[in-house]
Design an enzyme around this catalytic site. Structure first.
Site, PDB file in Angstrom:
ATOM      1  N   CYS A  78       0.726  -1.263  -0.158  1.00 18.01           N
ATOM      2  CA  CYS A  78       0.030  -0.104   0.058  1.00 18.01           C
ATOM      3  C   CYS A  78       0.852   1.277   0.018  1.00 18.01           C
ATOM      4  CB  CYS A  78      -0.869   0.021   1.276  1.00 18.01           C
ATOM      5  SG  CYS A  78      -2.586   1.150   0.830  1.00 18.01           S
ATOM      6  N   HIS A 166      -4.106  -5.216   0.538  1.00 15.66           N
ATOM      7  CA  HIS A 166      -3.377  -5.700   1.971  1.00 15.66           C
ATOM      8  C   HIS A 166      -3.432  -7.478   1.853  1.00 15.66           C
ATOM      9  CE1 HIS A 166      -2.639  -1.828   4.076  1.00 15.66           C
ATOM     10  NE2 HIS A 166      -3.606  -1.465   3.238  1.00 15.66           N
ATOM     11  N   GLU A 168      -2.378  -9.256   4.043  1.00 16.16           N
ATOM     12  CA  GLU A 168      -2.235  -9.857   5.493  1.00 16.16           C
ATOM     13  C   GLU A 168      -3.830  -9.943   6.256  1.00 16.16           C
ATOM     14  OE1 GLU A 168      -1.823  -5.266   5.795  1.00 16.16           O
ATOM     15  OE2 GLU A 168      -1.164  -6.710   4.594  1.00 16.16           O
ATOM     16  N   SER A 220       0.195 -12.535  37.913  1.00 18.98           N
ATOM     17  CA  SER A 220      -1.309 -12.053  38.039  1.00 18.98           C
ATOM     18  C   SER A 220      -2.453 -13.284  37.970  1.00 18.98           C
ATOM     19  CB  SER A 220      -1.375 -11.127  36.610  1.00 18.98           C
ATOM     20  OG  SER A 220      -1.324 -11.759  35.396  1.00 18.98           O
ATOM     21  N   GLY A 222      -2.799 -14.520  35.110  1.00 22.24           N
ATOM     22  CA  GLY A 222      -2.758 -14.559  33.551  1.00 22.24           C
ATOM     23  C   GLY A 222      -1.881 -15.406  32.749  1.00 22.24           C
ATOM     24  N   VAL A 223      -2.092 -15.460  31.239  1.00 25.60           N
ATOM     25  CA  VAL A 223      -1.172 -16.284  30.702  1.00 25.60           C
ATOM     26  C   VAL A 223      -0.076 -15.744  30.457  1.00 25.60           C
ATOM     27  CG1 VAL A 223      -1.035 -17.160  28.343  1.00 25.60           C
ATOM     28  CG2 VAL A 223      -3.325 -17.063  29.143  1.00 25.60           C
ATOM     29  N   SER A 225       2.177 -13.817  32.487  1.00 24.79           N
ATOM     30  CA  SER A 225       2.995 -13.928  33.562  1.00 24.79           C
ATOM     31  C   SER A 225       3.288 -15.315  33.838  1.00 24.79           C
ATOM     32  CB  SER A 225       2.526 -13.190  34.750  1.00 24.79           C
ATOM     33  OG  SER A 225       1.263 -13.811  35.347  1.00 24.79           O
TER      34      SER A 225
END
Length: 508
Positions: A78, A166, A168, A220, A222-223, A225
């Protein structure tokens, strides 16, 4: 390690280009167009991203392509294509009308290396206000659309291509073929960057960098950490010290459940309950950003107190992932509003610690794949993203222990039902929001005046865009009924059907 460089001109799709390259098991890096790193033997090719700018603007972004163009394989996407045309003798003009949306691409040179294997016609996605009206003599047009004559070109005598669409994005149905032609066919990448190879090289690097030093990490639940902790534990064992702070803003029973799962992994974890501190500092706060800052400050201070009780710690580990790194060195400079709960700024200075970020090269989906390679429980890896400030930003208005307790009960019913109906893994993120409004209801023969909650469920890949999930009516009816009957203080349930953009995933 071989890599593709992506030079960013500020396009909303730049990260998506990187994701598509990495899906081919090829490592790539995004760098601002004006901060190009040294080109060494590991760089196999370069991609120029799109841009919200026009090449005709007086302050249009201009990259220094010396040592790249004509030397390495180069693909302009682009704006990148328009720059390659206009900067070397071609012409770019405003399009008769903004070219945005689906278009059918006709390949005019099926033998071209970039076009090889593409059906003709094939659907592509256009998103530009300018168009290339003429190209230099050595530019060979290899594809066109009905409205765009120069949809793709190859510079003869160079391994340089430009495309005005684009590849992608999802709507370019054969975009992956084109990108693979460039990355694998033209650049010659070996597709050897896998989760297993990442684990192997990262663990070896961590051992070499850290040695026998001690490391402290804030978990945390979460994934990010969790995967960072397991990677570090694999490298340095019990020299990793983890601190898990319970702010009182987690999901119901989450602190005890996550703490038990961490200890089951052999991690050296200390759980710290700090409810009172957080709720005291949130008292009277209703502004979302003030709530975030109060929570972020408390996390830092609690973590700091606990970390300073450890002796001879030399490193602070963080679960920073690649989108955070990209944001901090974006084309327009660091973000003006870094969310305070993600920012541990001040800790290294106060504690004199060096930083280690084992996941800083990875996108979220790649973190999960690395976690699978490490053997982490899918129940942890497949957890939905959860906001750093916890339920505080899902309790709209003032955050009190009583209001959080109501939301915890609602949230548990909702999340448990998603699992029971086999819907949890089909949703990218789900949660409940306690609204600062009350409504009239009837229970039995009594009039009620109680709170309203909103349910939210979205589908996404990385959170940059998201669409609301069409959950079954039967499911929503059951969940609504359970919430109203079982949670004292709630008499109305609504479902959020807003997409991002224009809305955001969280309400605050």
């Amino acid at each position: 390690m071989e890599k593709i460089l992506i030079l960013d001109f500020g396009s909303q799709y730049t990260q998506l280009i990187a994701r598509r390259v990495r899906e081919m098991n090829v490592y790539c890096e995004i760098h601002p167009y004006n901060k190009i790193p040294a080109i060494d033997s590991t760089v196999r090719g370069v991609i120029l991203s799109g841009s919200p700018s026009s090449v005709r603007d007086a302050n249009a972004p201009i990259p220094d392509l010396s040592g790249i163009k004509g030397v390495l394989p180069l693909l302009g996407v682009c704006y990148g294509a328009q720059y390659l045309a206009s900067a070397y003798g071609g012409e770019v003009q405003p399009a008769p009308s903004r070219e945005y949306g689906r278009a059918m691409l006709t390949v005019t040179d099926a033998d071209d290396e970039l076009m090889r294997g593409l059906p003709s016609p094939t659907q592509v996605w256009m998103s530009h206000g300018d168009t290339i009206t003429s190209v230099p003599e050595q530019y060979h047009i290899v594809a066109s659309t009905e409205d765009v004559r120069v949809a793709a070109f190859h510079i003869e005598g160079e391994r340089t291509w430009g495309i005005q669409f684009h590849p992608e994005v999802y709507h370019s149905t054969d975009g992956r073929v084109l990108l693979q032609n460039f990355v694998v066919g033209i650049c010659g990448c070996t597709q050897s960057w896998t989760s297993e190879s990442f684990v192997e090289t990262t663990v070896a690097d961590l051992r070499a960098r850290i040695g026998d030093d001690k490391v402290v990490l804030g978990l945390s639940g979460g994934v990010d950490s969790t995967v960072a902790a397991v990677l570090l534990h694999k490298a340095i064992g019990d020299n990793l010290y983890c601190i898990f702070v319970d702010s009182g803003l987690l999901r119901k029973n989450e602190f005890d459940e996550v703490l038990a799962s961490y200890k089951g992994m052999g991690l050296n974890v200390k759980g710290v309950k700090a409810h009172k501190r957080f709720f005291d500092d949130l008292k009277g706060q209703t502004d979302p950003e003030k709530k975030r800052k109060a929570i972020g400050r408390d996390f830092v201070e609690v973590f700091n107190i606990e970390a300073q009780q450890l002796e001879n710690v030399k490193w602070l580990a963080q679960g920073t992932i690649y989108p955070d790194v990209i944001e901090s060195v974006s084309v327009n400079g660091p973000s003006a509003t870094i969310k305070s709960h993600h920012n541990v700024g001040g800790l290294p200075e106060k504690m004199n610690l060096k930083i280690v970020e084992p996941l800083r090269l990875l996108f979220k989906d790649e973190v999960r794949r690395v976690g699978r390679a490490l053997g982490i429980d899918p129940l942890i890896l497949n957890r939905h993203p959860f906001p750093g400030p916890g339920l505080a930003i899902r309790v709209l208005g003032e955050v009190t222990p009583e209001r959080v307790a109501i939301l915890q009960e609602v949230d548990k019913i909702y999340i448990d039902a998603l699992r029971a109906w086999d819907l949890y893994d089909k949703v990218w993120q789900a949660g409940a929001i306690l609204l600062p409004v009350k409504s009239v209801g009837v229970m039995g023969d009594e009039r009620t005046y109680e709170s309203c909650v909103a349910l939210r469920a979205v589908a996404s890949t990385d959170g940059m865009t998201a669409d609301w999930v069409h959950l079954p009516y039967e499911f929503l009816a059951e969940v609504s009924n359970d919430i109203i009957n079982k949670v004292k203080g709630v008499n109305r349930v609504v479902y959020d059907i807003s997409s991002k953009p224009p809305a955001t995933i969280e309400w605050e």
